[in-house]
Design a protein around this motif. Sequence first.
Motif: not given
Length: 189
Positions: A102-108, A130-133, A138-140, A170-178
């Motif tokens: 979904c995310y990949r196709n939306a970005l395409d 779908y469980p939010m966490e 998966i989204a990020f 936000e917490r998941v995004l904060d960990g995205l750079g790792a």
Amino acid sequence: MTQRTLHGVTLECVRGDIANQPNMDAVVNAANAELRIGGGVAGALHRAAGPGLEAECRPLAPIRPGEAVITGAHDLPNRYVIHCLGPVFGRDEPADALLAACYRNALDLAEAKEIASLAFSSISTGAFGYPMEAAAHIAFAALRKALPRLSHVRHIRFVLHDEPSRRLHERVLDGLGAGPANPSEGDKT
């Protein structure tokens, strides 16, 4: 509010109304297969866009889990609506791959239309169960993988309906750079 810039794309999480994002070129609808008005995000977007959105969607339906289509935004304050059908948790498998698609196709689609900014909701986490966490991870992860190839999309916003959902994203995004995706890329918070 956390903002993170990766590969020249600003990512952020806000609490708000997906149907009221006037500074975004496109909003992403957590659609149903028939692309009709429904509950949750699909209902909010269709109600705000007016009947023209459903009329434009009719010949594009049905879509399958993981697929995305694009329409005009009608009475919404945006140029486009990208409609994604997320998986129903526990039924549509492999759920993680379908949600990432979904995310990949939306970005395409956004890249094809030269869209600079788009707002996502949390796809599949409402009525589709779908469980939010897990969905946020998966989204990020899907976004992180797609970012290096984006040339038009420069701003991605997650619009969450309540404060706990915003904080979780936000917490998941904060960990995205790792991690080793591209150690030479300068991440900024």
